[in-house]
Design a protein around this motif. Sequence first.
Motif, short mmCIF file in Angstrom:
data_model
loop_
_atom_site.label_atom_id
_atom_site.label_comp_id
_atom_site.label_asym_id
_atom_site.label_seq_id
_atom_site.Cartn_x
_atom_site.Cartn_y
_atom_site.Cartn_z
N ALA A 118 14.48 1.42 3.81
CA ALA A 118 13.43 1.75 3.55
C ALA A 118 13.07 1.53 2.22
O ALA A 118 11.71 1.07 2.20
CB ALA A 118 13.34 3.35 4.09
N LEU A 119 13.74 1.99 1.11
CA LEU A 119 13.38 1.89 -0.37
C LEU A 119 13.30 0.45 -0.55
O LEU A 119 12.00 0.00 -1.06
CB LEU A 119 14.30 2.57 -0.96
N VAL A 120 13.92 -0.38 -0.30
CA VAL A 120 13.82 -1.94 -0.70
C VAL A 120 12.80 -2.51 -0.05
O VAL A 120 12.12 -3.18 -0.55
CB VAL A 120 15.36 -2.58 -0.51
N GLY A 121 12.75 -2.28 1.17
CA GLY A 121 11.42 -3.10 2.09
C GLY A 121 10.28 -2.49 1.49
O GLY A 121 9.36 -3.26 1.36
N THR A 122 10.02 -1.12 1.28
CA THR A 122 8.61 -0.50 0.57
C THR A 122 8.30 -1.25 -0.75
O THR A 122 7.33 -1.67 -0.96
CB THR A 122 8.85 0.89 0.39
N VAL A 123 9.37 -1.41 -1.72
CA VAL A 123 9.23 -1.68 -2.90
C VAL A 123 8.87 -3.15 -3.03
O VAL A 123 7.85 -3.78 -3.47
CB VAL A 123 10.41 -1.59 -3.73
N SER A 124 9.66 -4.05 -2.05
CA SER A 124 9.36 -5.37 -2.01
C SER A 124 8.03 -5.77 -1.65
O SER A 124 7.29 -6.63 -2.03
CB SER A 124 10.61 -6.17 -1.37
N LEU A 125 7.69 -5.08 -0.43
CA LEU A 125 6.40 -5.49 0.14
C LEU A 125 5.23 -4.99 -0.60
O LEU A 125 4.22 -5.71 -0.92
CB LEU A 125 6.39 -4.60 1.53
N TYR A 126 5.34 -3.87 -1.51
CA TYR A 126 4.26 -3.66 -2.37
C TYR A 126 4.12 -4.49 -3.66
O TYR A 126 3.07 -5.02 -3.89
CB TYR A 126 4.55 -2.06 -3.04
N GLY A 127 5.33 -5.06 -3.90
CA GLY A 127 5.29 -6.34 -4.79
C GLY A 127 4.30 -7.31 -4.26
O GLY A 127 3.76 -8.05 -5.02
N MET A 128 4.60 -7.89 -3.14
CA MET A 128 3.96 -8.83 -2.37
C MET A 128 2.61 -8.56 -2.36
O MET A 128 1.69 -9.56 -2.47
CB MET A 128 4.65 -8.74 -0.80
N LEU A 129 2.17 -7.40 -1.94
CA LEU A 129 0.68 -7.12 -1.94
C LEU A 129 0.13 -7.10 -3.39
O LEU A 129 -1.03 -7.25 -3.48
CB LEU A 129 0.49 -5.83 -1.30
N THR A 130 0.82 -6.78 -4.27
CA THR A 130 0.24 -6.64 -5.65
C THR A 130 0.32 -7.18 -6.99
O THR A 130 -0.25 -7.33 -7.88
CB THR A 130 0.17 -4.95 -5.82
#
Length: 384
Positions: A118-130
């Motif tokens: 959950a943590l790695v997926g959330t952080v990396s997707l947020y980075g992908m978006l922003t």
Amino acid sequence: MPPLPPVAAESFLPLDLRALPRQLAAEARALVTPGPRMVDEWACIASVMLAIVLAHWIGARMVAWAAFTAFVLMKGDARETTLRGVLRIVGTGCGAALALALVPLAARSLPMAMASAALVGTVSLYGMLTARRAYAWLLVGLTFEMILLDKLEHPTLDTYAFAQTRLLEVVAGTIACVAVSLSVGLFTRGMASAAPIETPSRMYWHPAAARHAAQAGVTLALLPLLHDLAGIPELAQAGVTIMAVMIVPVTGLASGGLAPVSRRLLHRAIGCLSGSALALTVLLVADGSVPVLVAGTVAGILIGRHMENGSTRAPYIGLQFTLAILVVLVPDSYAAAEIRPGVQRLASILIGMALLEPVLLAWHAVGGRRIARDGSIGEVRGSE
């Protein structure tokens, strides 16, 4: 329960059914019409075929991932292709390093596996978006999730060796794609007239993107639990699916991501099911024949890229059509080509889609009324 975001029914349809015969005839003519579109489609075929050869040569564990890397990196501008290739290698390397540090510990307990997914997926997707280097951020998460889920499925797996082969697969696909792209650019003189590549602006905290990424993180956390309860194989493809369909324009997230993600889920399902139908047919007809498998792969890439480059409102269908072709028809060893791994990977993709939609609906039901009216910050810059 708050009302669903207003979306016109026709926005979920990739084609105007009344104009379908005319569009199909036009696409058939374009398929054999010399020009930039044909060059791009055959460049994709050359890129994927070269990646498969390189992946087999270096002994890659999942040749299809190298092939898919070679396909998704291909862009009209050789410089953009090269930049995306560098970002993919950097992101994969960082994700592999993170996996080497965390996966041996996370795989020891279900709560730790769920939390790290959950943590790695959330952080990396947020980075992908922003983030400015969005594509690298995406590959950090994809690589980590794939290694974690494979480790859970195969507890005796050598994490270091697996991380190494995952990086080698991406390197093989990137080298193949960049080599073909530069060759095409040289022969067509495409680089001389190419427009400058825009550098994305640096982005900071964005609440809507954070909420959206957290939804993906919650769904990714369910995969270790699902494996523990049901022992479903090949869940790494489910993790890739969950992150990929959540890549939507940030401009639309102020009103929630349910509608755009649901649309991508539908298009992914259409593309995967149609591509897998063709791929499974080829696999059965081939009955282990390598030339037939290669011919089917070439035909599938050509059709998928042609769909992606077409005039429809859903190029994502073409991308997913090709993904299904590569997942099923590109075995890790042609000497042992069989239908089971391809079916398992396809089932994993469908499982990822089936898990994500209820999470989106539940999140919307609980928090839809509190969606903030955030400002527009542009679209995401990459997809899978």
